[in-house]
Write a protein that holds these residues in place. Structure first.
Motif, PDB file in Angstrom:
ATOM      1  N   GLU A  32       6.055  -7.528  -6.536  1.00  0.00           N
ATOM      2  CA  GLU A  32       5.145  -7.273  -5.635  1.00  0.00           C
ATOM      3  C   GLU A  32       3.342  -7.092  -6.474  1.00  0.00           C
ATOM      4  O   GLU A  32       2.405  -6.487  -6.255  1.00  0.00           O
ATOM      5  CB  GLU A  32       5.464  -5.959  -4.850  1.00  0.00           C
ATOM      6  CG  GLU A  32       6.120  -5.474  -4.165  1.00  0.00           C
ATOM      7  CD  GLU A  32       6.147  -6.806  -2.730  1.00  0.00           C
ATOM      8  OE1 GLU A  32       4.578  -6.852  -2.216  1.00  0.00           O
ATOM      9  OE2 GLU A  32       6.971  -7.404  -1.975  1.00  0.00           O
ATOM     10  N   THR A  35       1.002 -10.106 -10.626  1.00  0.00           N
ATOM     11  CA  THR A  35      -0.279  -9.908 -10.654  1.00  0.00           C
ATOM     12  C   THR A  35      -1.244  -9.037 -11.481  1.00  0.00           C
ATOM     13  O   THR A  35      -2.202  -9.352 -11.546  1.00  0.00           O
ATOM     14  CB  THR A  35      -1.210 -10.532  -9.668  1.00  0.00           C
ATOM     15  OG1 THR A  35      -1.483  -9.902  -8.496  1.00  0.00           O
ATOM     16  CG2 THR A  35      -1.291 -12.383  -9.144  1.00  0.00           C
ATOM     17  N   GLN A  66       2.939  -4.768   3.973  1.00  0.00           N
ATOM     18  CA  GLN A  66       1.966  -5.757   4.670  1.00  0.00           C
ATOM     19  C   GLN A  66       2.003  -6.178   5.294  1.00  0.00           C
ATOM     20  O   GLN A  66       3.289  -6.853   4.572  1.00  0.00           O
ATOM     21  CB  GLN A  66       0.772  -5.789   2.974  1.00  0.00           C
ATOM     22  CG  GLN A  66       0.343  -4.381   2.009  1.00  0.00           C
ATOM     23  CD  GLN A  66      -0.469  -3.870   3.530  1.00  0.00           C
ATOM     24  OE1 GLN A  66      -1.003  -3.752   4.058  1.00  0.00           O
ATOM     25  NE2 GLN A  66      -0.184  -2.144   2.911  1.00  0.00           N
ATOM     26  N   PRO A  69      -0.063 -11.573   3.973  1.00  0.00           N
ATOM     27  CA  PRO A  69      -0.441 -12.035   2.015  1.00  0.00           C
ATOM     28  C   PRO A  69      -1.540 -11.888   2.143  1.00  0.00           C
ATOM     29  O   PRO A  69      -2.102 -11.031   0.626  1.00  0.00           O
ATOM     30  CB  PRO A  69       0.212 -13.423   1.826  1.00  0.00           C
ATOM     31  CG  PRO A  69       1.038 -14.377   3.133  1.00  0.00           C
ATOM     32  CD  PRO A  69       0.732 -12.916   4.232  1.00  0.00           C
ATOM     33  N   THR A  70      -2.666 -11.552   2.959  1.00  0.00           N
ATOM     34  CA  THR A  70      -3.829 -11.546   3.047  1.00  0.00           C
ATOM     35  C   THR A  70      -4.217  -9.975   2.781  1.00  0.00           C
ATOM     36  O   THR A  70      -5.098  -9.596   1.426  1.00  0.00           O
ATOM     37  CB  THR A  70      -4.383 -11.573   4.166  1.00  0.00           C
ATOM     38  OG1 THR A  70      -4.279 -13.187   3.975  1.00  0.00           O
ATOM     39  CG2 THR A  70      -5.913 -11.733   3.771  1.00  0.00           C
ATOM     40  N   HIS A  72      -1.477  -7.731   1.501  1.00  0.00           N
ATOM     41  CA  HIS A  72      -1.725  -7.625   0.188  1.00  0.00           C
ATOM     42  C   HIS A  72      -2.117  -7.266  -0.344  1.00  0.00           C
ATOM     43  O   HIS A  72      -2.736  -6.703  -1.460  1.00  0.00           O
ATOM     44  CB  HIS A  72      -0.074  -8.449   0.085  1.00  0.00           C
ATOM     45  CG  HIS A  72       0.182  -8.585  -0.821  1.00  0.00           C
ATOM     46  ND1 HIS A  72       0.006  -8.189  -2.546  1.00  0.00           N
ATOM     47  CD2 HIS A  72       2.108  -8.019  -1.189  1.00  0.00           C
ATOM     48  CE1 HIS A  72       0.966  -7.919  -3.135  1.00  0.00           C
ATOM     49  NE2 HIS A  72       1.814  -7.668  -2.772  1.00  0.00           N
ATOM     50  N   ARG A  73      -3.277  -8.594  -0.212  1.00  0.00           N
ATOM     51  CA  ARG A  73      -4.314  -9.079  -1.731  1.00  0.00           C
ATOM     52  C   ARG A  73      -5.151  -8.227  -1.956  1.00  0.00           C
ATOM     53  O   ARG A  73      -5.522  -7.336  -2.175  1.00  0.00           O
ATOM     54  CB  ARG A  73      -4.148 -10.645  -1.126  1.00  0.00           C
ATOM     55  CG  ARG A  73      -5.704 -11.386  -2.495  1.00  0.00           C
ATOM     56  CD  ARG A  73      -5.748 -12.738  -2.641  1.00  0.00           C
ATOM     57  NE  ARG A  73      -6.261 -12.849  -1.166  1.00  0.00           N
ATOM     58  CZ  ARG A  73      -5.618 -13.556  -0.701  1.00  0.00           C
ATOM     59  NH1 ARG A  73      -4.007 -14.322  -1.033  1.00  0.00           N
ATOM     60  NH2 ARG A  73      -5.938 -14.403   0.786  1.00  0.00           N
ATOM     61  N   GLU A  74      -5.453  -7.838  -0.405  1.00  0.00           N
ATOM     62  CA  GLU A  74      -7.112  -6.981  -0.034  1.00  0.00           C
ATOM     63  C   GLU A  74      -6.477  -5.313  -1.034  1.00  0.00           C
ATOM     64  O   GLU A  74      -7.336  -4.751  -1.262  1.00  0.00           O
ATOM     65  CB  GLU A  74      -7.223  -7.205   1.377  1.00  0.00           C
ATOM     66  CG  GLU A  74      -8.274  -5.624   1.494  1.00  0.00           C
ATOM     67  CD  GLU A  74      -8.784  -5.314   3.173  1.00  0.00           C
ATOM     68  OE1 GLU A  74      -9.689  -5.153   3.345  1.00  0.00           O
ATOM     69  OE2 GLU A  74      -7.832  -5.748   3.901  1.00  0.00           O
ATOM     70  N   LEU A  76      -4.004  -4.483  -3.105  1.00  0.00           N
ATOM     71  CA  LEU A  76      -4.593  -4.822  -4.847  1.00  0.00           C
ATOM     72  C   LEU A  76      -5.670  -4.422  -5.652  1.00  0.00           C
ATOM     73  O   LEU A  76      -5.641  -4.370  -6.071  1.00  0.00           O
ATOM     74  CB  LEU A  76      -3.665  -6.039  -5.400  1.00  0.00           C
ATOM     75  CG  LEU A  76      -1.982  -6.095  -4.893  1.00  0.00           C
ATOM     76  CD1 LEU A  76      -1.506  -7.175  -5.883  1.00  0.00           C
ATOM     77  CD2 LEU A  76      -1.408  -4.490  -6.508  1.00  0.00           C
ATOM     78  N   ASP A  77      -6.487  -6.183  -4.625  1.00  0.00           N
ATOM     79  CA  ASP A  77      -7.865  -5.801  -4.718  1.00  0.00           C
ATOM     80  C   ASP A  77      -8.070  -4.419  -5.156  1.00  0.00           C
ATOM     81  O   ASP A  77      -9.016  -4.196  -6.300  1.00  0.00           O
ATOM     82  CB  ASP A  77      -8.742  -7.025  -4.365  1.00  0.00           C
ATOM     83  CG  ASP A  77      -7.807  -8.623  -4.660  1.00  0.00           C
ATOM     84  OD1 ASP A  77      -7.159  -8.453  -6.008  1.00  0.00           O
ATOM     85  OD2 ASP A  77      -8.380  -9.235  -4.031  1.00  0.00           O
TER      86      ASP A  77
END
Length: 997
Positions: A32, A35, A66, A69-70, A72-74, A76-77
């Motif tokens: 998780e 990155t 989440q 994946p989108t 999840h990435r949103e 984190l970003d």
């Protein structure tokens, strides 16, 4: 991964506050966070939370939840790029497992924390209503509520809002929630909504705009019929709406509950109707409401439903709130309720109780509310329902010292912050400080204590708790001193009228005189005045706890005037808390103890000795030794007896003070629960003191008239309550005098010497002086007042053999040598034992004669106009009833039952029960009645300064007797009822045992 790198990461994690770096490292290495695991921003932000381990674990759970994946990435970003979100989200995850669970169940709700516009910093009811607008049922309402709660908690843990603002936001969210719940209830039953006008009044912390994270929301419901609807139907409809609203908020669903809605502050509590009309509310408060109910109304605030009806409720009831301080025993009622709250805390929890324990939040709230109720009558600026706002207004108006107010404000904010963080962790209603070190560590870090969070938290908590404990009562009294003292320029002072109001509320009948006493004691710049200003706030509180605060303060001024120049007096009161409180109790409990003290004020020193040892009664041998030594140093008999009477006065004061302190209790030790033990201690102490005084007086008289040896052996025999070790403060010393000529001394010479001794002893012990007289009563002698004062042993023997009557045998049951020749006393006892413990018991004629005498005594001696049911000596179930019943058992059975051969009533009663002569229940009833009657007689003497067998009629004196017996202010009627009930039960037993066959 190389060992070196692991070691480096491990160290970094420790430095950032992780307690389990190995587990944290595994989570950082997981999929998780792959990155961003090396991003220093993330580690810094985690290390800034209350519990970095908890925050990291919560973050991983949220990422796992989440939906895509989108998403999840949103997350984190945004987390890495936006510091506001990072601080808010991680701050919540590190402080609250409950909100972390919510985010895991609703993984997109983190978006509620992204917004960071100015209007978002301090949302109000309107913004929260908007946040709840989409709720259509209890489950969706809970989800929306938690989403709003996320934003409040985020601002709280990040320090964007302070504790008062957070509490206000929580109250606004509760208001929006109640409105939404009412709308749902009305939508579900439109016919009920149409039948009535309905309003919800918030009480408690919600009404005061200072709610906790998890708390009951206290409410009162009021309703009026809609036009054309009969009142009964409208109230039924309103009750349905109220019940549904409560269920919507309180019931447990798949999303848990919000909080309980508690309507128990309504008139009649749980026993009263859930909803009333406005007129019904007003009628109840005008006629039936107790003091605490007006105190509760301080925080009343309309929050939902018909705004006009809610305002009408406030307009009708608020004027009554500000009349509450005029009620009898107002301050006592409020303080008693506070004490009752503390007493109900389990012993194992009291040291961890943040809200209700000593030095807790409730102490601040009660003190502030008390002052509001006293002074809010004349100063509308004080009428805020919010504790900190009210405290600020009290300080601004001079009702509270500014420094005291600032310290209490700081302490209250700290304690409320602790309470918020404790509740936020699991969103559970609790006020207990946790015990586990991990919980304390998280709590300390959440409050900014990072170096040594556990020790720092404990230190700060105790410091603030001590401030509250020390100030919360002084808060009420200290400004009274400022009202009469010289203040620094710019300091607000209590006005004369405000000081008068406060003193009246405290129970002072003459506030003008009280202010004069305070001015005399505390004004000026001397060290003495400075110490008095420190002591008086506390002393005033203790005086107010008595039935006569005016007398307490006046007596304190007299003692202080007498001892003010001695170096030890004020130091004793300042440095030994027990001495100051003991003195306050003694000075305000009645006339006897202060009168004894005023004659020799240095006896104040007995009240010190923090463990109470100074008030422990002295043994007879020690008293006799001191008195005989003083007599030996005296130049003549008069001086010797004066010294003996001085010791007696001091020891009477010691006994009275110990009795008062034991009966009232102190802040550190409760009142003595065993009433019989209190009576026994007084009886034994006063009896021993009287014996020692008689021994010293006898020695003084003999030494002056005859040197070392009297021509005749001489003994004093105690009778009645004296012989029974049961003397009270106002008792005479009932005695017989017996002598026996020495060898070679003519009987006429011996008799003349004995009579001179008796006459001189009686004269010297009754001479007018600063010390109380000791009256010697010899009326129980053979032939009574017609017989000689002193007889030889042979004369007693001849009289008892030939002329003795049954009443004399009964009187001799209490005979015991108390002074003089021990051998002569012993032989007197041997002489009378066959009379008082007859081998064949009593004949029926003797029993009838005893009953006849008892009946005649009751009819002839009872004072005209006295209420027999309240006469402690001769009334039904009084001392005479119990003692004659016990003595009849002794006369009948003591020859065969050695345990009955005692001069003491309670001992004889216990022996009779052990011998099976009466049941355990009957013995207990008689014992309780005898003890209570004895306590009442002691109380009357302590309060009035003169002996009496009936309850006083003057209200303050009656209240003081009640206070001594353990009854609070306003409960004198309960005391009289309890006495009648106890005496009535005893009389039933007496009728069976004394008059029955």
């Amino acid at each position: 991964m190389t060992p070196g790198r692991r070691s480096s990461t491990f160290t970094r994690l420790l430095r950032h506050g992780f307690t389990d770096p190995s587990a944290a490292e595994r989570l950082l290495d997981g999929p998780e966070l792959t990155t961003v695991r090396d991003d220093p921003v993330l580690l810094e932000a985690l290390g800034a939370t209350a519990d970095p381990d908890l925050a990291l674990h919560g973050l991983v759970r949220l990422l796992e939840a989440q939906p895509t994946p989108t998403a999840h990435r949103e997350l984190l970003d945004t987390l890495i790029a936006a510091k506001p979100l990072r601080d808010r989200l991680l701050g919540i995850l590190g402080a609250s497992t409950a909100l972390a669970d919510h985010l895991t169940r609703h993984p997109t709700d983190w978006h509620a924390l992204v917004t960071y516009e100015p209007h978002d910093l301090h949302p109000g009811v309107t913004e929260f209503e908007r946040g709840l607008a989409e709720a259509t049922d209890p489950v969706s309402l809970r989800v929306a509520y938690r989403r709003c709660l996320l934003s409040i908690a985020a601002r709280d843990v990040c320090g964007t809002t302070d504790v008062a603002e957070t509490a206000g936001e929580l109250a606004d969210l509760a208001t929006a929630t109640l409105r939404t719940a009412l709308a749902l209830a009305e939508d579900a039953a439109p016919e009920d909504a149409a039948a009535c006008r309905f309003a919800v009044i918030a009480m408690g912390k919600c009404g005061g705009h200072e709610l906790n994270y998890v708390s009951d929301v206290d409410v009162i419901f009021v309703a009026e019929p809609a036009e054309g609807t009969p009142e009964p139907q409208a109230l039924r409809s309103a009750t349905k709406l109220a019940s549904h609203l409560m269920r919507i908020c309180s019931e447990t669903t798949v999303e848990g509950s919000i909080w309980p809605v508690d309507a128990n502050l309504r008139p009649e509590g749980r026993n009263g109707p859930l909803v009333r009309t406005l007129s019904s509310h007003v009628a109840y408060y005008q006629r039936w409401a107790k003091t605490w109910e007006f105190q509760a109304l301080l925080k009343a605030r309309p929050v939902a439903g018909d705004p006009a009806l809610g305002q009408a409720y406030l307009d009708a009831l608020h004027p009554l709130v500000w009349q509450a301080a005029e009620r009898d025993n107002f301050v006592a009622d409020v303080q008693k309720m506070r004490r009752r709250v503390v007493e109900n805390i389990p012993a194992a929890e009291i040291d961890r109780e943040l809200k209700l324990g000593p030095g807790g939040l409730r102490d601040v709230e009660f003190a502030v509310q008390l002052l509001q109720l006293v002074h809010g009558r004349t100063d509308p600026a004080l009428r805020s329902g919010t504790t900190l706002d009210a405290l600020r207004a009290l300080a601004a108006g001079g009702y509270v010292g500014r420094e005291d107010a600032a310290r209490l404000d700081e302490a209250y904010r700290f304690l409320r912050s602790m309470e918020h963080r404790i509740q936020l962790y699991r969103l559970r209603r609790t006020h207990l400080v946790p015990e586990a070190e991990a919980d304390l560590r998280r709590l300390g870090r959440s409050l900014g204590l990072r170096t040594d969070p556990v020790a720092g938290l404990t230190r700060e908590w105790k410091r603030h708790s001590t401030v509250v404990r020390r100030l919360h009562e002084k808060l009420f009294y200290r400004p009274l001193l400022d009202a009469v003292a010289q203040l620094a320029p710019g300091e607000a002072r209590l006005s004369a009228e405000a000081a008068r109001e406060r003193l009246i509320a405290l129970g002072y009948a003459d506030p003008a005189a009280a202010l004069r006493h305070l001015e005399a004691l505390a004004s000026g710049v001397t060290r003495k005045a400075a110490i008095q200003r420190t002591l008086l706030p506390v002393l005033l509180g203790w005086f107010a706890d008595s039935a006569d605060p005016d007398a307490g303060l006046l007596n304190f001024r007299k003692v202080s005037d007498a001892l003010g120049k001695t170096p030890w007096y004020l130091r004793l009161l300042r440095d030994e808390g027990a001495a100051a409180e003991n003195l306050a109790r003694v000075l305000s409990a009645g006339r006897l103890a202060p009168d004894l003290l005023m004659r020799a004020p240095e006896a104040v020193a007995l009240l010190g000795d923090g463990d109470g040892g100074g008030l422990a009664p002295r043994q007879r041998a020690a008293l006799e030794q001191e008195i005989l030594a003083a007599v030996g140093r005296a130049e003549n008999a008069a001086q010797g007896v004066t010294a003996a009477r001085g010791v007696r006065r001091r020891e009477l004061f010691r006994t009275a003070a110990a009795d008062i302190v034991g009966s009232y209790g102190t802040e550190t030790s409760p009142a003595e629960a065993d009433q019989g033990a209190l009576v026994d201690r007084v009886g034994a102490a006063v009896s021993d003191l009287t014996k020692a005084t008689l021994a010293g007086t006898l020695r003084a008289v003999v030494r002056e008239g005859w040197g070392d040896t009297l021509p005749t052996r001489f003994a004093v025999i105690g009778m009645g309550r004296f012989g029974g070790h049961e003397l009270g403060y106002g008792s005479d010393a009932d005695v017989l005098f017996v002598h026996e000529p020495r060898e070679g001394v003519a009987e006429q010479e011996a008799s003349a010497a004995a009579n001179r001794v008796v006459a001189e002893m009686r004269r010297l012990l009754q001479l007018p002086s600063a010390d109380p007289p000791l009256l010697i009563d010899a009326d129980l002698r053979p032939e009574g007042k017609s017989g000689p004062l002193v007889r030889t042993l042979k004369s007693y023997e001849a009289y008892y053999r030939r002329w003795s009557l049954i009443w004399e045998s009964q009187a001799l049951l209490r005979a015991e040598p108390v002074a003089g020749d021990p051998d002569l006393g012993r032989r007197f006892v041997e002489l009378i034992d066959p009379l008082r413990y007859p081998a064949k018991g009593l004949t029926e004629d003797a029993v009838r004669e005893i009953r006849r005498l008892k009946a005649r005594m009751e009819s002839e001696r009872l004072p005209r106009g006295a209420d027999p049911k309240l006469h402690t000596k001769l009334g039904p179930g009084g001392l005479s009833d119990v003692e004659w019943t016990v003595q009849l058992l002794q006369l009948r059975h003591a020859h065969h039952e050695p345990g009955l051969r005692t001069t003491r009533t309670r001992e004889a009663l216990a022996a009779a029960r052990a011998a099976g002569l009466l049941s355990a229940e009957d013995a207990e009833i008689l014992d309780e009645a005898w003890v209570l009657a004895s306590r009442v007689r002691n109380a009357v003497m302590l309060v009035r300064g003169r002996a009496g067998d009936t309850f006083p009629t003057e209200p303050r004196e009656l209240a003081a007797v009640g206070r001594y017996l353990g009854y609070g202010a306003g409960h004198a009627g309960d005391m009289l009822d309890a006495y009648r009930r106890t005496a009535r039960r005893a009389r039933t037993v007496v009728d069976e045992l004394f008059y029955g066959d």
